[in-house]
Design an enzyme around this catalytic site. Sequence first.
Site: not given
Ligand code: UDX
Length: 431
Positions: A35, A263
């Site tokens: 990496k 997450c």
């Molecule tokens: C998340 C947190 O938002 C972030 O603060 C943390 O550091 C890491 O986890 P991430 O996993 O990158 O970030 O994605 P995010 O944009 O929050 O979406 C997470 C999931 O929720 C996705 O599967 C997305 O499709 C879903 N989602 C999000 C919905 O289904 N509806 C929404 O309104 C928002």
Amino acid sequence: MNVCVVGCGYVGLVAASCFASFGMTVVCIDNSKEKIDTLQNGDIPIYEPGLKELVQKSLSNGNLSFSSDISDAGSASAIVLAVGTPPGANGEADLSYILSAVKEISSLASDNKERAIIIKSTVPVGTSQIIRDLLDDLGVEENFYVVSNPEFLREGSAIFDFLHPDRIIAGIHSPKAKTLVETLYQPLTSQNIPLLITDNTSAEIIKYASNAFLATRIAYINQISDLCEACGGNIEVVAKGMGLDHRIGQHYLQPGPGFGGSCFPKDASALLATARNYQVDLSIVESTILANNKRKLSIVQKAIDIFKNHDVKKVAILGLAFKPDTDDLRESPALYAVPALVSQGFDVKVYDPAMPSKKIPALNITTEDSLVACIKGADAALILTEWQQFKMLDLQKLADALSAKVVFDTRNIFDAMRAAHAGLAYYSLGR
Ligand code: UDX
């Protein structure tokens, strides 16, 4: 300021390149020599908008370097831990990478300099104490302050989120650590971004409680979306009406096929595992996890029912990633949908803009090289990820390409009236 970031994954690479963009001297360490070689050449092993450019810029101006040898972190006063904490068998986070990184870092103590170990990885409540105990066992506790500094960046907008966070959280156990954290984040606090300094345990809880809360909102709106479908309401206006109450707000109220990623599913399970350890009832989080698991399955069943009703044989699946602007498949709804459709005898083609013509071992499938190739010859389309490229699709052309003219859109990216006008049998969520 000299900074060392341990772990060249999502959070580590973004943090390292952003600290370097502040003019700090940053060395980013990873155990994987392969990496490091890739990164030294300016190649990035993950898809994240803007990251490659930022890494290359900092490499060329000398602010950023990569190494697989912790002794290269000798001059750093802040050592940022950004290694993975994958889920263990019972949902609890696996700390082995964290603990082995701390052991390696402890070797720096021989110069008697004081350093901060800044935990950016998402770690269970109590981890900062475990690290302090380990440092104590190694006889170097005096040389290190342990700072709990959870990261809230989202994949797909990681650099923006790192540079424009709503807040910075730092849990500390020593006033000296406060000065160091203030210096490290001065480029952000000078732009009026709040820095909340608290104790280590509270900082650890803030990360999990925030993610589990956002996950709960999504699980909730998904169920309200089902209710809208059953009673003839429209989830879009319902979510808007709810969100206009400023106590609720507009964010994280978009229905979908279930939340995924590295997450929300992991953090909700880890928080639940912690609560069980302390014999605390966290049934709200437990329900969120259950509801989301059910959601992923019920969406797949809905797709199967729609396609069977329309006598569909060939399905074009649009989007594999758990959300747009990433190539991350972890906990993605596609991991349920693709195998289920294949096992039901559908002929499946898939396309994702972040992974064209790519073999996906987890799905035993190779993606198409373009959107056009994916929909060509298909009877129906299943939209799983709301990529901008899909939103821009000409609905008339889509209808012409699909022989059964069926679309199941699990992200509500199209206007239902316009889709119907184009001649599509268009199914979406909660409207
Ligand atoms: C998340 C947190 O938002 C972030 O603060 C943390 O550091 C890491 O986890 P991430 O996993 O990158 O970030 O994605 P995010 O944009 O929050 O979406 C997470 C999931 O929720 C996705 O599967 C997305 O499709 C879903 N989602 C999000 C919905 O289904 N509806 C929404 O309104 C928002």
